[in-house]
Scaffold this motif. Sequence first.
Motif, PDB file in Angstrom:
ATOM      1  N   PRO A  66       0.827  -1.249   0.194  1.00  0.00           N
ATOM      2  CA  PRO A  66       0.036  -0.056  -0.126  1.00  0.00           C
ATOM      3  C   PRO A  66       0.926   1.327   0.091  1.00  0.00           C
ATOM      4  O   PRO A  66       2.120   1.288   0.400  1.00  0.00           O
ATOM      5  N   TRP A 100      -7.166   0.873   1.129  1.00  0.00           N
ATOM      6  CA  TRP A 100      -6.292  -0.150   0.120  1.00  0.00           C
ATOM      7  C   TRP A 100      -6.957  -1.360   0.471  1.00  0.00           C
ATOM      8  O   TRP A 100      -6.954  -2.155  -0.285  1.00  0.00           O
ATOM      9  N   VAL A 105      -7.888   1.484  -4.535  1.00  0.00           N
ATOM     10  CA  VAL A 105      -6.247   1.790  -4.849  1.00  0.00           C
ATOM     11  C   VAL A 105      -6.108   3.550  -5.119  1.00  0.00           C
ATOM     12  O   VAL A 105      -5.531   4.010  -4.302  1.00  0.00           O
TER      13      VAL A 105
END
Length: 150
Positions: A66, A100, A105
């Motif tokens: 992430p 995440w 995203v």
Amino acid sequence: MSTTPPSGQPPDEPDQTGGQGWSTPPPGSWSTAPPPAQPPYGGGYGQPTSGQPGYGYPGQGPVGAPPPNHLVWAILTTVFCCLPFGIPSIVFAAQVNGKWAAGDVAGAQRSSDMAKKWAIASAATGLVVIVGYFALIAIGIAGGMQSGQF
């Protein structure tokens, strides 16, 4: 009532309804083909599929690391620099990992960027305030020396 067996197999023995039954194929003649492929994750309604970059299998979240959440920096700038600008930094930093994990995203990257911007604003404001404070003290000391009070 006469029925014909599927795929041309000869009738073997009568079934329970009085018709003609068919024998089961011998072991080893069953198909060993793999089961049909599962549809990709999120395949409908415009959702991203597992073949697109950044997405994993259902329940796993995106593939890869992430974006940085900048949480430590956000807390330190809140405590030591500027409280009003540090609070939004902490809020955005806390959103990164949750977005995440949910597969968002773009939202995780946006929250990471906002956390960083607010932490920089907090640090810069704190630095300006500290430098200004010491400048005022220096001016006050210099003014006091000129008036003969020191």
